[in-house]
Design a protein around this motif. Structure first.
Motif, PDB file in Angstrom:
ATOM      1  N   GLN A   1      35.465  43.665  47.557  1.00  0.00           N
ATOM      2  CA  GLN A   1      34.259  43.110  48.197  1.00  0.00           C
ATOM      3  C   GLN A   1      34.611  41.863  49.003  1.00  0.00           C
ATOM      4  OE1 GLN A   1      31.310  44.660  48.070  1.00  0.00           O
ATOM      5  NE2 GLN A   1      32.217  46.215  46.722  1.00  0.00           N
ATOM      6  N   GLU A   2      35.662  41.180  48.558  1.00  0.00           N
ATOM      7  CA  GLU A   2      36.024  39.916  49.207  1.00  0.00           C
ATOM      8  C   GLU A   2      37.147  40.107  50.232  1.00  0.00           C
ATOM      9  OE1 GLU A   2      37.204  36.933  46.400  1.00  0.00           O
ATOM     10  OE2 GLU A   2      37.388  35.367  47.943  1.00  0.00           O
ATOM     11  N   TYR A   3      38.110  40.960  49.873  1.00  0.00           N
ATOM     12  CA  TYR A   3      39.273  41.141  50.738  1.00  0.00           C
ATOM     13  C   TYR A   3      39.346  42.555  51.286  1.00  0.00           C
ATOM     14  CZ  TYR A   3      41.245  36.716  49.157  1.00  0.00           C
ATOM     15  OH  TYR A   3      41.449  35.397  48.896  1.00  0.00           O
TER      16      TYR A   3
ATOM     17  N   ARG B   1      40.706  38.021  54.131  1.00  0.00           N
ATOM     18  CA  ARG B   1      39.256  38.167  54.284  1.00  0.00           C
ATOM     19  C   ARG B   1      38.973  38.635  55.717  1.00  0.00           C
ATOM     20  NH1 ARG B   1      39.767  33.522  51.232  1.00  0.00           N
ATOM     21  NH2 ARG B   1      38.748  33.630  49.186  1.00  0.00           N
TER      22      ARG B   1
END
Ligand SMILES: [Zn+2]
Length: 377
Positions: free
Chosen positions: A338-340, A255
């Motif tokens: 979107q997260e990583y 992240r």
């Protein structure tokens, strides 16, 4: 019986036999004596290398004498059998005389055979023993190949930075070598990275980036790993190209990973590799599996930027490619972009070796000429 033998008949035969035996024994005796008292080897040479009668030959001569004078077909044997034909009053005397004859024949033969056997075993022991006073012959020790030495240095640096080492496969499917790396069918990058295929449609990997896909599928994210290994391209060998070469691939996905992490990691790696003064620069570039992409150079370790043959007077050495992992690559292994986010980089180990060791021809690294390889111990 009319033809009974007397002791006198036998005694004459014994005397004849003994005298011919001694006549034959004499030359053999001197040969055996020569053998036993000389410094003969088993191959029949003395220390000076002269051809002489070998000990083994002497032994054969003795065996021959024994067969002829005391064997089953010998005169001695015939004499023994004739004891029955001797008149009874002479029989005991005849028997004793024949016994004495037998001893006269076999005793010297046995004695000489014993002497020869002792001599032979002495020589065998001497020939097989090690002369501890001689200087030893040191076995030649090998060492690691310059590419392996360099690969291990690179691995050490990244292990210290918290990276795992991944070992990938060299034979890949089209999916891992191209599609998963955002290089779909008919993409122009397939031409530049053309490789070798098996008749079953497998490909020799054209980049170590394939290991990124395997690693993320297997380990999931976050992940930090490097993958050193062989890669293949359909190239004609020349001083700077070889159809097989070595790359090391790096991948970091977590992240909040940004381009700053990429620059910091590559710069730190190069500082540990080429010294704390080493400067790094990034130039915008294009790779299908990263967006944005950048090639990275470092300040020439030889001239420190003033310009020399190694850096072609530019002061910079081009080393590898890098960039932020393309969202399509993350998606294909089931990671949500979107997260990583993550970065990847790759560089050629042999190219680096050629630079560091100032090699004019990269093919030297693969020819396995010991005279060349010995220099990198
Ligand atoms: Zn330079």
């Amino acid at each position: 019986m009319a033809d009974k033998l007397s002791f006198k008949d036998i005694e004459a035969k014994i005397a004849d036999l003994l005298s011919t035996f001694y006549k034959e024994l004499e030359p053999v005796k001197s040969v055996v004596w020569d053998s036993v008292s000389s410094d003969l080897t088993l191959r029949g040479k003395d220390a000076a290398g002269n051809d002489t009668v070998a000990l083994v030959e002497s032994k054969t001569k003795l065996q021959d004498l024994r067969t002829r004078y005391s064997g089953k077909k010998s005169e001695l044997s015939t004499l023994k059998r004739s004891i029955g034909l001797v008149i009874p009053e002479d029989r005991a005397k005849t028997g004793q005389a024949i016994q004495k004859l037998e001893i006269s024949i076999t005793d010297p033969l046995t004695q000489m055979e014993d002497d020869l056997n002792v001599k032979i075993s002495e020589i065998r022991t001497a020939e097989e023993s090690i002369d501890v006073t001689l200087p030893g012959r040191r076995p030649r020790r090998g060492h690691r190949h310059p590419i392996t030495l360099l690969r291990e240095r690179i691995e050490d640096i990244f292990v210290a930075l918290g990276y795992a080492i991944e070992d990938g496969r060299e034979l890949e499917t089209d999916f891992y070598n191209f599609t998963a790396l955002n290089i779909p069918d008919n993409h122009p990058a397939r031409g530049a990275q053309d490789t070798f295929y098996t008749t079953d449609g497998f490909a020799l990997r054209s980049q170590t980036s394939t290991v990124q896909i395997h690693a993320m599928q297997r380990r999931g994210v976050p992940v930090r790993m490097i993958a050193p290994g062989r890669v293949f391209r359909r190239d004609t060998p020349d001083p700077t190209h070889n159809p097989m070469f070595f790359q090391v691939e790096g991948l970091c996905v977590d992240r909040g990973i940004t381009m700053a992490h990429l620059k910091g990691t590559v710069a730190e790696f190069l500082r540990r590799m080429f010294g704390p003064e080493t400067v790094t620069r990034f130039r915008p570039s294009y790779f299908p599996f990263t967006e944005p992409s950048a090639e990275f150079d470092f300040g020439c370790f030889k001239c420190k930027g003033s310009g020399c043959r190694i850096c072609k007077n530019s002061g910079w050495i081009e080393l590898g490619g890098s960039g932020m992992v393309h969202p399509n690559v993350l998606r294909i292994v089931g990671v949500d972009p979107q997260e990583y986010s993550g970065f990847a980089f790759g560089l050629g180990i042999d190219r680096m070796a050629a630079l560091m060791y100032n090699l004019d021809d990269i093919r030297l690294l693969f020819e396995n000429d010991v005279r060349f390889l010995e220099q990198f111990e």
